[in-house]
Structure formats: C-alpha cells, structure tokens
Design an enzyme around this catalytic site. Structure first.
Site, PDB file in Angstrom:
ATOM      1  N   SER A 119     -20.064 -19.217   5.365  1.00 39.37           N
ATOM      2  CA  SER A 119     -20.093 -18.967   3.934  1.00 39.37           C
ATOM      3  C   SER A 119     -19.229 -17.771   3.566  1.00 39.37           C
ATOM      4  CB  SER A 119     -21.531 -18.757   3.478  1.00 39.37           C
ATOM      5  OG  SER A 119     -22.223 -17.961   4.388  1.00 39.37           O
ATOM      6  N   GLU A 152     -16.672 -26.547  -0.488  1.00 41.11           N
ATOM      7  CA  GLU A 152     -15.471 -25.699  -0.532  1.00 41.11           C
ATOM      8  C   GLU A 152     -14.638 -26.002   0.706  1.00 41.11           C
ATOM      9  OE1 GLU A 152     -16.020 -21.367  -2.446  1.00 41.11           O
ATOM     10  OE2 GLU A 152     -17.512 -21.810  -0.924  1.00 41.11           O
ATOM     11  N   ASN A 190     -19.679 -17.922  -3.146  1.00 43.44           N
ATOM     12  CA  ASN A 190     -20.438 -16.730  -2.765  1.00 43.44           C
ATOM     13  C   ASN A 190     -19.833 -15.436  -3.292  1.00 43.44           C
ATOM     14  OD1 ASN A 190     -22.650 -17.878  -1.469  1.00 43.44           O
ATOM     15  ND2 ASN A 190     -21.414 -18.310   0.334  1.00 43.44           N
TER      16      ASN A 190
HETATM   17  N1  CAA Z   1     -32.759 -33.903   0.638  1.00 46.61           N
HETATM   18  C1  CAA Z   1     -32.705 -34.943  -0.204  1.00 46.61           C
HETATM   19  N2  CAA Z   1     -33.036 -34.862  -1.513  1.00 46.61           N
HETATM   20  C2  CAA Z   1     -33.477 -33.665  -1.968  1.00 46.61           C
HETATM   21  C3  CAA Z   1     -33.566 -32.526  -1.142  1.00 46.61           C
HETATM   22  C4  CAA Z   1     -33.180 -32.681   0.220  1.00 46.61           C
HETATM   23  N3  CAA Z   1     -33.209 -31.646   1.076  1.00 46.61           N
HETATM   24  N4  CAA Z   1     -34.025 -31.489  -1.884  1.00 46.61           N
HETATM   25  C5  CAA Z   1     -34.194 -31.951  -3.140  1.00 46.61           C
HETATM   26  N5  CAA Z   1     -33.868 -33.273  -3.198  1.00 46.61           N
HETATM   27  C6  CAA Z   1     -33.840 -34.141  -4.382  1.00 46.61           C
HETATM   28  C7  CAA Z   1     -35.194 -34.498  -4.882  1.00 46.61           C
HETATM   29  O1  CAA Z   1     -35.665 -35.665  -4.239  1.00 46.61           O
HETATM   30  C8  CAA Z   1     -34.928 -34.770  -6.356  1.00 46.61           C
HETATM   31  O2  CAA Z   1     -34.373 -36.057  -6.526  1.00 46.61           O
HETATM   32  P1  CAA Z   1     -34.430 -36.841  -7.947  1.00 46.61           P
HETATM   33  O3  CAA Z   1     -33.456 -36.168  -8.845  1.00 46.61           O
HETATM   34  O4  CAA Z   1     -34.023 -38.225  -7.610  1.00 46.61           O
HETATM   35  O5  CAA Z   1     -35.841 -36.732  -8.427  1.00 46.61           O
HETATM   36  C9  CAA Z   1     -33.848 -33.741  -6.691  1.00 46.61           C
HETATM   37  O6  CAA Z   1     -33.252 -33.393  -5.437  1.00 46.61           O
HETATM   38  C10 CAA Z   1     -34.425 -32.519  -7.340  1.00 46.61           C
HETATM   39  O7  CAA Z   1     -35.434 -31.966  -6.488  1.00 46.61           O
HETATM   40  P2  CAA Z   1     -36.897 -31.541  -6.945  1.00 46.61           P
HETATM   41  O8  CAA Z   1     -37.352 -32.415  -8.074  1.00 46.61           O
HETATM   42  O9  CAA Z   1     -37.745 -31.466  -5.725  1.00 46.61           O
HETATM   43  O10 CAA Z   1     -36.756 -30.047  -7.400  1.00 46.61           O
HETATM   44  P3  CAA Z   1     -35.868 -29.396  -8.478  1.00 46.61           P
HETATM   45  O11 CAA Z   1     -35.628 -30.262  -9.645  1.00 46.61           O
HETATM   46  O12 CAA Z   1     -36.510 -28.091  -8.655  1.00 46.61           O
HETATM   47  O13 CAA Z   1     -34.456 -29.196  -7.752  1.00 46.61           O
HETATM   48  C11 CAA Z   1     -32.942 -28.007  -6.419  1.00 46.61           C
HETATM   49  C12 CAA Z   1     -34.344 -28.559  -6.530  1.00 46.61           C
HETATM   50  C13 CAA Z   1     -31.951 -29.169  -6.386  1.00 46.61           C
HETATM   51  C14 CAA Z   1     -32.891 -27.267  -5.097  1.00 46.61           C
HETATM   52  C15 CAA Z   1     -32.644 -27.102  -7.651  1.00 46.61           C
HETATM   53  O14 CAA Z   1     -33.653 -26.155  -7.810  1.00 46.61           O
HETATM   54  C16 CAA Z   1     -31.329 -26.378  -7.546  1.00 46.61           C
HETATM   55  O15 CAA Z   1     -30.268 -26.938  -7.827  1.00 46.61           O
HETATM   56  N6  CAA Z   1     -31.369 -25.077  -7.154  1.00 46.61           N
HETATM   57  C17 CAA Z   1     -30.179 -24.261  -6.960  1.00 46.61           C
HETATM   58  C18 CAA Z   1     -29.578 -24.557  -5.617  1.00 46.61           C
HETATM   59  C19 CAA Z   1     -28.341 -23.769  -5.361  1.00 46.61           C
HETATM   60  O16 CAA Z   1     -27.880 -22.968  -6.156  1.00 46.61           O
HETATM   61  N7  CAA Z   1     -27.741 -24.007  -4.199  1.00 46.61           N
HETATM   62  C20 CAA Z   1     -26.569 -23.311  -3.781  1.00 46.61           C
HETATM   63  C21 CAA Z   1     -26.976 -22.149  -2.967  1.00 46.61           C
HETATM   64  S1  CAA Z   1     -25.552 -21.252  -2.444  1.00 46.61           S
HETATM   65  C22 CAA Z   1     -25.078 -21.997  -1.059  1.00 46.61           C
HETATM   66  O17 CAA Z   1     -25.662 -22.899  -0.555  1.00 46.61           O
HETATM   67  C23 CAA Z   1     -23.864 -21.429  -0.462  1.00 46.61           C
HETATM   68  C24 CAA Z   1     -24.097 -20.398   0.596  1.00 46.61           C
HETATM   69  O18 CAA Z   1     -23.216 -20.281   1.426  1.00 46.61           O
HETATM   70  C25 CAA Z   1     -25.224 -19.500   0.615  1.00 46.61           C
END
Ligand code: CAA
Length: 291
Positions: A119, A152, A190
């Site tokens: 990352s 990315e 990031n």
């Molecule tokens: N595998 C498969 N499906 C998943 C999953 C997984 N691990 N996690 C969630 N889902 C699916 C759920 O089944 C759900 O599907 P539907 O739309 O069909 O209902 C959907 O994703 C949404 O999940 P939830 O309803 O359980 O929960 P939510 O609506 O609160 O969403 C989230 C969860 C998608 C994580 C949302 O909170 C989100 O987008 N959060 C921000 C995540 C983010 O910013 N990520 C980037 C981090 S930075 C990074 O990764 C880079 C780095 O280098 C650090």
C-alpha cells in the site's frame, strides 16, 4: 501476454480477497502462507464470503463451486514459481517482502510477472532487488477486495508497457477499474486517505471529539460509509501507522507525522478488528468505543 495462473503470497485479509476475485474471474490460483492453519482459515473465509454473494444473487452456486475448485493452497512458497502472475500480499514490511522475492526468484519462469500489493512501499526499490525490474509492478487492491471497485496499478521506473498492459487486462477481467498511479510514497488512495485518518486520531488525541462523535461526524456530515476511526480499525492500526511512516520518511514533511496516540494503540497491540480491540472493542455483541 495471456495470464492464466496466479500465485498469491499471503492468505490474510488482502490475500484471501485477491484469491476470491481471481478464482471467480476464471484464473487458476495458488495461495501460500507460512502456516497450514492460516491457509485453512482463508479458505473458510473465502467460502463464506462467496456464500454471501450466492445468497444475494450476485453469483450462482455453480460459479462459486467452480471458483473454489480453482484455488489451491501450499505452505511451500516456491510452488508459486510456475505462475504467470505473482501477487505478493504479505505483511507491510519491506524486509519481509524482500525475503519473499529473494526466495521466489530462482523458481520463476522467464515470463512471470512479479507484483506487490504493497500500500505504500517504493515499487522501484522492491523491483531493483529482483532479476526482472521491467516485469515488476504494484498491484494494489482495496479492502474488502470482493466489494471495492478500484485497483491501483503502479509502474516502477523500469516497468515495461507489456507488463503494465498485461496487469491492466487482468483488472479488466476482474470487472474492476484500474487507476494508474506514479511510484511516490503511498501512491494515490493512501496518500489522501491516511492523512485524513491520522488527522481523525489527532482530533481524538486533542479532545476535539470522542470516537463516536468523530465517526458520526464523517459518516453523517461527509457521507463516508464508515467513520475514519472505524475504517482505521478495519484496515489495521499497524498498517495505518506503517503507511504514515512511509509518507513521513519519504516526503520529509512534518504534516505527515503519525499521531502519538496512533503509535500508542499499536504499541498496546490494539490493532483494530484483527486483534478485537482498537478504537473500538469488538469482544462483545456490538463494538464499544475505547475512548
Ligand atoms: N466479501 C464479499 N462481499 C462482501 C464482503 C466480503 N468480504 N464484505 C461486504 N460484502 C458485501 C455485502 O454482502 C453487501 O452486499 P449487498 O450490497 O449485495 O448487500 C455489501 O458488500 C455491503 O456490505 P454490508 O451490507 O455488510 O455492510 P455495509 O453496507 O456497511 O458495507 C463496506 C460494508 C462495503 C465495507 C462499507 O462500509 C465500505 O465501503 N467501507 C469503506 C471501505 C473502504 O474505504 N475501503 C478502503 C480501505 S483503504 C484500502 O484498502 C487501501 C489500503 O492500502 C489500506
């Protein structure tokens, strides 16, 4: 170049998500980790995440069965040698990544493309210590991998266009969107996201708000799906700190200094969800703020 087989180093949060999406897209995947237990836990998690997609009609039961059958596991790193594409998704520590590449190098095919899901670490520097800097690049997924649309793609200074195009084709086949980023500390996502998370920790540290009010403010006031502290716990506080240190060291600007409170949480071993405690305590039914 036509990529058919993918080797994934690391079965953790990122590695198992990458295996999940690669197998669903039709690639033959070999995933490795240092312990058999970690591999078994990853397979269980992939199975349950795919089941969630089946139950929501995102994929068919048949697609899930086919994808699960395409994932092989091994504790022997060098079994990944014959893969067309290798994605390293081990711990975010340069010495660990370097040691993995050193062990892999004698076993690779001449055409194998080597990539890192890092990352923030310099792709050019990682590439320079391999025998194939022109076939080396950054392949950075977001968490949770099956849900997040972005990948990315980061070219090192020596990466050739054939390698970039081959990786871009993989991203297209996954149904995801590639963003091309230059090889500077923490790339795009990031570089922007981590200073925001670090600033949220300063806001907590200075008592401007508490965990709840800071997260609610950004969820309800800026329409973020998660608050910054909840997101930090989700990513892992050790990873957040490591990325802030890369920004601080690499850009030599004090605006990137990691908040002492973030360091303290990491020193306590309160790394977020993966250790059940971070800015929230996850040991009970619902997460409870720790401040
Ligand atoms: N595998 C498969 N499906 C998943 C999953 C997984 N691990 N996690 C969630 N889902 C699916 C759920 O089944 C759900 O599907 P539907 O739309 O069909 O209902 C959907 O994703 C949404 O999940 P939830 O309803 O359980 O929960 P939510 O609506 O609160 O969403 C989230 C969860 C998608 C994580 C949302 O909170 C989100 O987008 N959060 C921000 C995540 C983010 O910013 N990520 C980037 C981090 S930075 C990074 O990764 C880079 C780095 O280098 C650090």
């Amino acid at each position: 170049m036509d990529i058919k087989t993918v080797g994934i180093v690391g079965a953790g949060q990122m590695g198992n998500g990458i295996a999940h999406v690669m197998a669903l897209a039709g690639y033959d995947v070999t995933m490795t980790d240092i312990s058999e237990d970690a591999l078994q836990a990853a397979i269980k998690l992939i199975d349950s995440n795919m089941e969630r997609q089946v139950s929501r009609d995102k994929i068919t039961a048949e697609a899930k069965a086919d994808a699960m059958a395409r994932i092989a596991t091994t504790v022997t790193l060098t079994d990944l040698g014959p893969s067309d594409l290798i994605i390293e998704a081990a711990t975010e520590r340069e010495t660990v990544k370097q040691a993995i590449f050193e062990d892999l190098l004698p076993h690779l095919k001449p055409h194998t493309i080597l990539t890192s899901n890092t990352s923030s670490i310099s792709i050019t520097r990682l590439a320079s210590r391999t025998d194939r800097p022109e076939k080396f690049m950054g392949f950075h997924f977001m968490n949770p991998v099956p849900v997040m649309q972005l990948v990315e793609l980061i070219r090192g200074i020596a990466t050739d266009s054939e390698t970039y195009d081959a990786c871009k084709q993989v991203v297209d086949k996954l149904g995801k969107t590639a963003a091309s980023a230059e090889d500077f500390p923490a790339f795009i996502v990031n570089r922007i996201l981590m200073p925001m998370i670090n600033e949220a920790v300063y806001t907590l540290y200075e008592g401007v708000g508490n965990v709840q009010s800071i997260d609610s403010s950004m969820k309800l006031g800026a329409n973020h799906p998660m608050g910054p502290l909840e997101l930090a716990d989700f990513i892992g506080l050790d990873t957040c700190l490591a990325i802030m240190n890369v920004l601080h060291d690499g850009l030599a600007d004090t605006k990137y200094r990691p908040c002492p409170l973030l360091t303290k949480y990491v020193e306590a071993g309160w790394l977020g969800r993966k250790t059940q405690r971070g800015f929230y305590d996850y040991r009970g039914e619902t997460p409870v703020p720790t401040r």
